[in-house]
Structures are given as structure tokens and as C-alpha cells.
Write an enzyme that holds these catalytic residues in place. Structure first.
Site, mmCIF file in Angstrom:
data_model
loop_
_atom_site.group_PDB
_atom_site.id
_atom_site.type_symbol
_atom_site.label_atom_id
_atom_site.label_comp_id
_atom_site.label_asym_id
_atom_site.label_seq_id
_atom_site.Cartn_x
_atom_site.Cartn_y
_atom_site.Cartn_z
ATOM 1 N N ASP A 298 0.864 -1.186 0.000
ATOM 2 C CA ASP A 298 0.000 0.000 0.000
ATOM 3 C C ASP A 298 0.896 1.230 0.000
ATOM 4 O O ASP A 298 2.113 1.137 0.180
ATOM 5 C CB ASP A 298 -0.901 -0.015 1.247
ATOM 6 C CG ASP A 298 -2.017 1.029 1.219
ATOM 7 O OD1 ASP A 298 -2.331 1.557 0.123
ATOM 8 O OD2 ASP A 298 -2.580 1.327 2.286
ATOM 9 N N HIS A 299 0.289 2.382 -0.209
ATOM 10 C CA HIS A 299 0.962 3.659 0.010
ATOM 11 C C HIS A 299 0.472 4.244 1.325
ATOM 12 O O HIS A 299 -0.737 4.348 1.547
ATOM 13 C CB HIS A 299 0.643 4.637 -1.126
ATOM 14 C CG HIS A 299 1.265 4.272 -2.429
ATOM 15 N ND1 HIS A 299 0.602 4.421 -3.639
ATOM 16 C CD2 HIS A 299 2.487 3.760 -2.737
ATOM 17 C CE1 HIS A 299 1.399 4.022 -4.616
ATOM 18 N NE2 HIS A 299 2.544 3.614 -4.093
ATOM 19 N N PHE A 472 -5.155 4.426 0.408
ATOM 20 C CA PHE A 472 -6.167 3.541 -0.196
ATOM 21 C C PHE A 472 -5.672 2.933 -1.511
ATOM 22 O O PHE A 472 -6.378 2.927 -2.504
ATOM 23 C CB PHE A 472 -7.492 4.285 -0.402
ATOM 24 C CG PHE A 472 -8.077 4.851 0.861
ATOM 25 C CD1 PHE A 472 -8.745 4.040 1.770
ATOM 26 C CD2 PHE A 472 -7.952 6.202 1.160
ATOM 27 C CE1 PHE A 472 -9.277 4.559 2.943
ATOM 28 C CE2 PHE A 472 -8.481 6.727 2.332
ATOM 29 C CZ PHE A 472 -9.149 5.908 3.228
ATOM 30 N N HIS A 473 -4.445 2.401 -1.491
ATOM 31 C CA HIS A 473 -3.858 1.809 -2.695
ATOM 32 C C HIS A 473 -3.366 0.376 -2.457
ATOM 33 O O HIS A 473 -2.226 0.050 -2.799
ATOM 34 C CB HIS A 473 -2.679 2.667 -3.192
ATOM 35 C CG HIS A 473 -3.052 4.038 -3.617
ATOM 36 N ND1 HIS A 473 -2.136 5.076 -3.712
ATOM 37 C CD2 HIS A 473 -4.250 4.576 -3.973
ATOM 38 C CE1 HIS A 473 -2.749 6.174 -4.105
ATOM 39 N NE2 HIS A 473 -4.036 5.896 -4.268
ATOM 40 N N PRO A 474 -4.196 -0.521 -1.909
ATOM 41 C CA PRO A 474 -3.707 -1.887 -1.687
ATOM 42 C C PRO A 474 -3.539 -2.643 -3.004
ATOM 43 O O PRO A 474 -4.310 -2.456 -3.945
ATOM 44 C CB PRO A 474 -4.797 -2.521 -0.818
ATOM 45 C CG PRO A 474 -6.042 -1.786 -1.190
ATOM 46 C CD PRO A 474 -5.600 -0.368 -1.484
#
EC number: 1.1.99.1
Length: 556
Positions: A298-299, A472-474
Site C-alpha cells: 500500500d501507500h 487507499f492503494h492496496p
């Protein structure tokens, strides 16, 4: 019920597949979505400026939570994912950022993934896109996804922030998705010319949903994939509140597009994954693949917030008495404050010479507020969202039961490497330097967060532990490749099985440098051609920037 293809998940990739596969009139497709429709009258998902609202409830958001994160003071952290036609493109921040060309070239270094290089993928980014200022070597002009560029004069803070980055010695780039990502510049967004969110439901499904060969089922919660030996032959799901399962058969393939959290869950419930985990829940083993649910990435990002000395921020738009006018302007004219997501400027930099391409991303926002709409600062302010791009930390997604309604155990292991801490310290100190450039002198007031008293490594680390949040970048939980932890091959086909592909952000081997939606759509477009047996689009010949040892920034 029988179909050629069953697609699980009507999100950023699933809607692409549904649309492209049904271009062949003799191909039948069933599209299953656990959420509801993308209600066009609901301003929460359709108004770009309302992007925080879908994250606050559960109609459009799965609202997952992590297990206690051990390096983040054991916080349980948000992990929002989109629910409904459009998936996460229905609730995301609408930033259209593809990542860096070298991200994809890096994927293509692995034997078997050679055709995932940047120049092989660029034609599929272009195919998906209609950019408001027209097409060129990097951008499309007639694709399903509407992309708009930032226009001059929207807010003086955007240009001041870009100018401040240049004054600090970093380059300016006029197109973060063009020849050169590195630097500061305007940010493209997935918004229509009429000021509406351009989700994949609007861009893709609107043209496909009336086709007789496409069947769409909403409120359809996939329980598991049905196998005959090693071949996927159908899907079983629960409709609405029903406890009686519904089944359909797939004559050709099942296409799993449920995203980085749900796709590994569905595989595990279906008997595909780590044998020990499946045995724990008495799930019959169909095929052992230890990588299912692993490699989670993630980020992580944080906000550096400043008081704004001039009344040019979006603070008045947060006051209830101004919102009816803003809503009317947007509803009837598609213009005004409501028609933008307000992430109209940003950038990518290398924090140290050791990074071959940018490792830090910036989003600039002319208001001081949390991404989910909470903790708004009650005064004029602005902020930088800043975070590292390719953390070496890895986590996992694992089922907790056979019940499809029960959320899985999600652990990102955020900040588990020393590199993470070094990057975040560098990011805070560099951001402060940028924010104190002359271009921002007339606007910059006191530092609200972290606050000037936060200076030492230990103080910065504690701020990150307590306040950094997901972007919110999984991704990465069904990774593409050919090593022992890979789940799918270079065409998305699950290793060791027949008739089953995964096509979504979970197949990314390594997270990209930027927001994920554009690349997830590209993955859908590229694999759609593979499924249809079509020849790949011709490789691009466009040039792209490689730092190749250049200094991180110009000397002053």
C-alpha cells in the site's frame, strides 16, 4: 444459468472486461457485484468535491479495518474499498496518475513478464482514455474514461505550490503521465467535462449495459468459485439478504476482479491458497498456492498542514450556509467548487540519489482536512499529502472464516523496514523546505501539523506512527510472475488451474509510483485482448525520461 464468462467484481478492471468481452455479440457474460448500482442522483459519489462522503458510510465502502499494525502504535487502520458498480473508481479521489514508466519496466525484468514493459502498456493506457485537451503520443482521445486537465486560475495556491517546488530545485513537469513524471505540475483527474465523477461504471458499463449478451447482478455476494478437478466451472453467490446460494456455470472462464482485499479471500474460500490456512477452516484443498493473500502492499501518507494568511482556501466551502449554492452550481451547470476533486497539483521527487526514479509523491490540497472529511481545521489553510511510493514492507490478507460476509484479517506491516522511516523523515523535512520557498510567503502562516516543535528523528517518527494514514492503494496479493509466491502468469491465469484468471490490482508484482486506478484499468484492457485472442496493440515508440544518475535537484 450458463454464460461464457463470469466476472466477479464490477470495479476498475471488471467493468473493462465486461465491456470489451461483450463487444463480441456471440460472447455471453455475467457480471456479479456485491454492492449496489452507482446511483446517478447521489451527489456523494457523483460530485467530485464530495469525495470524502462515500468513505464515511458503508453503502459504497467495505470499510475494512486492519489488524493492529505493530509498527504504528498498534493502531487498527482504515482500509476502505469501493462497493457498487464502479468499485473503488466509484469512491476514489479521482487522481489520474499512471505511475512511472520504470515501474512497468521493472515488472518486465522478470522472465515471462517481458510484455508488461511501459512501451507495451502505454497503448492500453491510451485506449482507455479520452483526455479533454486531445490525444498525443501519451494520451488517448476516444477511450471510455474521461480525463480532465487542470485549468489556469482555479486557485492561486496550486500554482504557488508548483512554483515553490521549482524554487527548491525540483523540475516542473506539465504532464505527470507524459514524457517525464519526475517534478511538480498539474494533476489530471477522472472527471467528465460536465463535472461528474468518471468511474468505470460511467465510462465502460454505460456503453455495455444495454447489450443483450451482458447480464449484471448487483447485491450478489460471491461465496466461492466452483471447480471440477482443477478447472473453474462456475460461481456460487448469495443475492441480497438470501442465505440460499445461486449458481451459474462458466463455459469458458471465471474472471476474478474483486480487488486486492476480496480476490484473495474468494480464492481462499474456494480452496486455492495456503494449505495450512485452508485446513484451519476445513476448506477442501483444490490447489495449493502459498502466495494467495501474501505480498500485500500500500501507500502510506501523512498531511503537512499550514495556516493560509490570505482567504483563498476552500475553507468557506465547508460551511453549511455556502453548500446549497455550491450544490446548485454543480447540479445545474457542472461547474464551480463542486466540479473538482481539488487535487489539481502534485508531484514526484527522488528523496536520495540511490533511487533510480521518484520514491515520494505529493498531492496539494487548498484546505486543511483529513482525506475522509474528518478533523477539518477551522480556519483558512492548505496541506501537502506526502508519502513514500515503493515501501519494502509486505503484509497479507487471510480469511477468518468461511462466511463470505466476514471481513478477513488484513495486515500491511506498515513501516516495518528502516527504509520506510528514512523516507518519511526525508519527506517531512523536504516538504518543510518546499513550503518555505518565496512563492508561498504571501500565503504561508504557522505550521498546524506536525508543528514546528516536531524536529528530531524521534519526534518525526512518533508523528508518523500516530498520524500517517493509508492512501487507499492496496495491491499485490495475487501477484503476477513465475516464482514460488506468484499466483498468476503474465496473462492473469492462475497457476496450476484452468479456466480461472485474476484481473485487478492484486496481480501487480510491485506497487507503482502513484495512484492505482489508471493502471488497474490498463491491466483490464490489456488482459481483455489476451482473453479474446486478439493480437496485442503495437508497442509504443514514445520516449520517456530516465534520471540515469542526474542530481535529485538543481543546485541553488
Amino acid at each position: 444459468m450458463q454464460f461464457d464468462y463470469i466476472i466477479i467484481g464490477a470495479g476498475s478492471a471488471g467493468n473493462v472486461l465486461a465491456t470489451r468481452l461483450t463487444e463480441d455479440p456471440n460472447t455471453t457474460v455475467l457480471l456479479l457485484e456485491a454492492g449496489g448500482p452507482d446511483y446517478r442522483f447521489d451527489f456523494r459519489t457523483q460530485m467530485p468535491a464530495a469525495l470524502a462522503f462515500p468513505l464515511q458510510g458503508k453503502r459504497y465502502n467495505w470499510a475494512y479495518e486492519t489488524e493492529p499494525e505493530p509498527f504504528m502504535n498498534n493502531r487498527r487502520m482504515e482500509c476502505g474499498r469501493g462497493k457498487g458498480l464502479g468499485g473503488s473508481s466509484l469512491i476514489n479521489g479521482m487522481c489520474y496518475i499512471r505511475g512511472n514508466a520504470l515501474d512497468l519496466d521493472n515488472w518486465a525484468q522478470e522472465p515471462g513478464l517481458e510484455n508488461w514493459s511501459y512501451l507495451d502498456c502505454l497503448p492500453y493506457y491510451r485506449k482507455a482514455e479520452t483526455r479533454d485537451v486531445g490525444e498525443n503520443d501519451y494520451h488517448g482521445g476516444d477511450g471510455p474514461v474521461s480525463v480532465i486537465t487542470s485549468k489556469p486560475g482555479v486557485n492561486p495556491l496550486f500554482e504557488a505550490m508548483i512554483e515553490a517546488g521549482m524554487q527548491a530545485g525540483y523540475p516542473r513537469t506539465d504532464d505527470l503521465n507524459g514524457y517525464q513524471q519526475e517534478g511538480f505540475g498539474p494533476m489530471d483527474r477522472t472527471v467528465t467535462p460536465h463535472g461528474r465523477r468518471a468511474s468505470t461504471a460511467r465510462g465502460y458499463l454505460d456503453q455495455a449495459k444495454s447489450r443483450p449478451n451482458l447480464t449484471i447482478r448487483t447485491h450478489a455476494m460471491t461465496d466461492h468459485i466452483i471447480f471440477d478437478g482443477k478447472r473453474a466451472v462456475g460461481v456460487e453467490w448469495l443475492e441480497g439478504d438470501s442465505t440460499i446460494p445461486t449458481r451459474a456455470a462458466a463455459n469458458k472462464e471465471v474472471l476474478l476482479c474483486a480487488g486486492a482485499i476480496a480476490s484473495p479471500q474468494i480464492l481462499q474460500r474456494s480452496g486455492v491458497g495456503n494449505a495450512e490456512l485452508l485446513a484451519e477452516f476445513d476448506i477442501p484443498l483444490v490447489h495449493e498456492l502459498p502466495g494467495v493473500g501474501e505480498n500485500l502492499q500500500d501507500h502510506l501518507e501523512m498531511y503537512l498542514q499550514y495556516e493560509c494568511k490570505e482567504p483563498v482556501s476552500l475553507y468557506p466551502a465547508l460551511q453549511w450556509w455556502n453548500q446549497p449554492r455550491i450544490g446548485a452550481e454543480w447540479l445545474f451547470g457542472g461547474t464551480g467548487v463542486g466540479a473538482s476533486n481539488h487535487f489539481e497539483a502534485g508531484g514526484f521527487i527522488r528523496s536520495r540519489e540511490e533511487f533510480a526514479w521518484p520514491n515520494i509523491q505529493y498531492h496539494f490540497l487548498p484546505v486543511a482536512i483529513n482525506y475522509n472529511g474528518s478533523n477539518a481545521v477551522k480556519e483558512h489553510g492548505f496541506q501537502c499529502h506526502v508519502g513514500s511510493m515503493r515501501s519494502p514492507s509486505r503484509g497479507h490478507v487471510r480469511i477468518k472464516s468461511r462466511d463470505p460476509h466476514q471481513h478477513p484479517a488484513i495486515l500491511f506491516n506498515y513501516m516495518s523496514h528502516e527504509q520506510d522511516w528514512q523516507e518519511f523523515r526525508d519527506a517531512i523535512r523536504t516538504t518543510r523546505e518546499i513550503m518555505h520557498q518565496p512563492a508561498l510567503d504571501q500565503y504561508r502562516g504557522r505550521e498546524i501539523s506536525p508543528g514546528v516543535e516536531c524536529q528530531t528523528d524521534e519526534q518525526l517518527d512518533e508523528f508518523v506512527r500516530n498520524h500517517a494514514e493509508t492512501a487507499f492503494h492496496p495491491c499485490g496479493t495475487c501477484k503476477m510472475g513465475y516464482d514460488e509466491m506468484a499466483v498468476v502468469d503474465g496473462e492473469g491465469r492462475v497457476h496450476g488451474l484452468e479456466g480461472l484468471r485474476v484481473v485487478d490490482a492484486s496481480i501487480m508484482p510491485q506497487i507503482i509510483t502513484g495512484n492505482l486506478n489508471a493502471t488497474t484499468i490498463m491491466i483490464g484492457e490489456k488482459i481483455a485482448d489476451m482473453i479474446r485472442g486478439k493480437e496485442a496493440l503495437p508497442r509504443s515508440t514514445a520516449g520517456y525520461f530516465v534520471a540515469n544518475g542526474m542530481p535529485v535537484r538543481a543546485k541553488k
